[in-house]
Write a protein that holds these residues in place. Structure first.
Motif, short mmCIF file in Angstrom:
data_model
loop_
_atom_site.label_atom_id
_atom_site.label_comp_id
_atom_site.label_asym_id
_atom_site.label_seq_id
_atom_site.Cartn_x
_atom_site.Cartn_y
_atom_site.Cartn_z
N ALA A 96 17.03 -5.21 -1.89
CA ALA A 96 15.66 -5.51 -1.46
C ALA A 96 14.95 -4.24 -1.01
O ALA A 96 15.57 -3.30 -0.50
CB ALA A 96 15.68 -6.54 -0.34
N VAL A 97 13.66 -4.22 -1.20
CA VAL A 97 12.82 -3.11 -0.75
C VAL A 97 12.18 -3.55 0.55
O VAL A 97 11.60 -4.64 0.63
CB VAL A 97 11.73 -2.79 -1.81
CG1 VAL A 97 10.83 -1.68 -1.32
CG2 VAL A 97 12.38 -2.44 -3.14
N ALA A 98 12.27 -2.73 1.58
CA ALA A 98 11.71 -3.08 2.88
C ALA A 98 10.61 -2.10 3.28
O ALA A 98 10.75 -0.89 3.09
CB ALA A 98 12.80 -3.08 3.94
N VAL A 99 9.54 -2.64 3.83
CA VAL A 99 8.46 -1.80 4.33
C VAL A 99 8.98 -0.86 5.40
O VAL A 99 8.54 0.29 5.51
CB VAL A 99 7.29 -2.66 4.87
CG1 VAL A 99 6.26 -1.82 5.56
CG2 VAL A 99 6.66 -3.43 3.73
N SER A 100 9.96 -1.30 6.17
CA SER A 100 10.51 -0.48 7.25
C SER A 100 11.18 0.79 6.73
O SER A 100 11.44 1.71 7.51
CB SER A 100 11.48 -1.29 8.10
OG SER A 100 12.55 -1.75 7.30
N ASP A 101 11.46 0.86 5.43
CA ASP A 101 12.06 2.06 4.85
C ASP A 101 11.04 3.18 4.59
O ASP A 101 11.41 4.26 4.15
CB ASP A 101 12.76 1.72 3.54
CG ASP A 101 13.98 0.84 3.74
OD1 ASP A 101 14.57 0.88 4.84
OD2 ASP A 101 14.33 0.10 2.81
N ALA A 102 9.77 2.92 4.83
CA ALA A 102 8.72 3.91 4.56
C ALA A 102 8.94 5.16 5.42
O ALA A 102 9.31 5.08 6.59
CB ALA A 102 7.35 3.33 4.84
N THR A 103 8.70 6.31 4.81
CA THR A 103 8.82 7.59 5.51
C THR A 103 7.44 8.07 5.95
O THR A 103 6.42 7.48 5.59
CB THR A 103 9.43 8.64 4.56
OG1 THR A 103 8.49 8.88 3.51
CG2 THR A 103 10.77 8.18 3.98
N ALA A 104 7.41 9.17 6.68
CA ALA A 104 6.13 9.76 7.09
C ALA A 104 5.31 10.14 5.86
O ALA A 104 4.08 9.98 5.86
CB ALA A 104 6.37 10.98 7.98
N ASP A 105 5.97 10.63 4.80
CA ASP A 105 5.26 10.95 3.56
C ASP A 105 4.65 9.70 2.93
O ASP A 105 3.55 9.74 2.39
CB ASP A 105 6.19 11.62 2.55
CG ASP A 105 6.52 13.06 2.91
OD1 ASP A 105 5.80 13.66 3.74
OD2 ASP A 105 7.50 13.59 2.35
N ASP A 106 5.38 8.57 3.01
CA ASP A 106 4.86 7.31 2.47
C ASP A 106 3.62 6.88 3.25
O ASP A 106 2.65 6.39 2.66
CB ASP A 106 5.91 6.20 2.57
CG ASP A 106 7.10 6.41 1.65
OD1 ASP A 106 6.93 7.02 0.58
OD2 ASP A 106 8.20 5.96 2.02
N ILE A 107 3.64 7.04 4.57
CA ILE A 107 2.51 6.64 5.41
C ILE A 107 1.29 7.48 5.07
O ILE A 107 0.18 6.96 4.92
CB ILE A 107 2.90 6.73 6.89
CG1 ILE A 107 3.98 5.68 7.20
CG2 ILE A 107 1.68 6.56 7.79
CD1 ILE A 107 4.71 5.88 8.51
N ALA A 108 1.48 8.78 4.89
CA ALA A 108 0.37 9.66 4.51
C ALA A 108 -0.15 9.32 3.12
O ALA A 108 -1.37 9.32 2.88
CB ALA A 108 0.80 11.12 4.58
#
Length: 189
Positions: free
Chosen positions: A9-21
């Motif tokens: 599964a893909v989780a939003v919580s796995d987002a990195t700082a680069d993903d947020i930017a």
């Protein structure tokens, strides 16, 4: 959204700082209008597909009084925001072989004028609370075409849901017009 093995599964919580930017940049076209519905997102390659997940909230509709539920316009805006983000991740991380030659500058220059919905089929199974909902987007087959102009046809699927069992699904084909590095319209490849 098809049921997936929790291990994949893909989780939003796995987002990195680069993903947020990257998310902030991908939804920038909506910021001035106050229509950024996608609050958090993450995307990865899973098997032959790119899968993006997102968490959304609509405090105030951009075009109508509160209807109390997620509707077709909100489906389209939310889909656009998640697909813009997932494509940006796919290009940044080279997740789609057909788009491996694209740079981030290529994508940002084409995001609004060259990413178009060509077919759109949506189904609303149960009403969704537009104040808090999620989505899973799958980017599947990518095909190059060069009829009247060069483009990539991209097959996608999306499911929106809320915590009370609300559900809406869609099958959407988008096209990426005038991809970098391809001959002019009408030329053979």
């Amino acid at each position: 959204m098809t049921a997936t093995d929790p291990a994949t599964a893909v989780a939003v919580s796995d987002a990195t700082a680069d993903d947020i930017a990257l998310l902030a940049r991908a939804v920038r076209p909506y910021a001035r209008k106050g229509t950024v519905y996608l609050e958090r997102a993450h995307a990865v390659r899973r098997g032959e597909s790119v899968v993006g997940v997102g968490e959304f909230a609509i405090d105030r509709s951009c075009y109508i009084e509160d209807t109390g539920h997620f509707n077709a316009v909100e489906f389209t805006i939310s889909y656009n925001q998640l697909v813009y983000y997932a494509l940006a991740v796919a290009i940044r991380d080279r997740l789609i072989p057909e788009l491996a030659d694209w740079s981030m500058d290529d994508y940002w220059a084409r995001q609004l004028p060259s990413v178009l919905i060509s077919t759109f089929d949506s189904r609303y199974r149960r009403p969704i609370d537009s104040r808090s909902y999620t989505a899973e987007l799958t980017i599947g087959e990518v095909t190059f075409r060069n009829r009247s102009r060069p483009l990539y046809a991209v097959q996608t699927g999306v499911e929106f849901a809320d915590s009370a069992g609300g559900s809406a699904v869609g099958d959407i084909e988008i096209v990426l017009l005038d991809p970098p590095g391809h001959p002019a319209a009408g030329a053979t490849r």
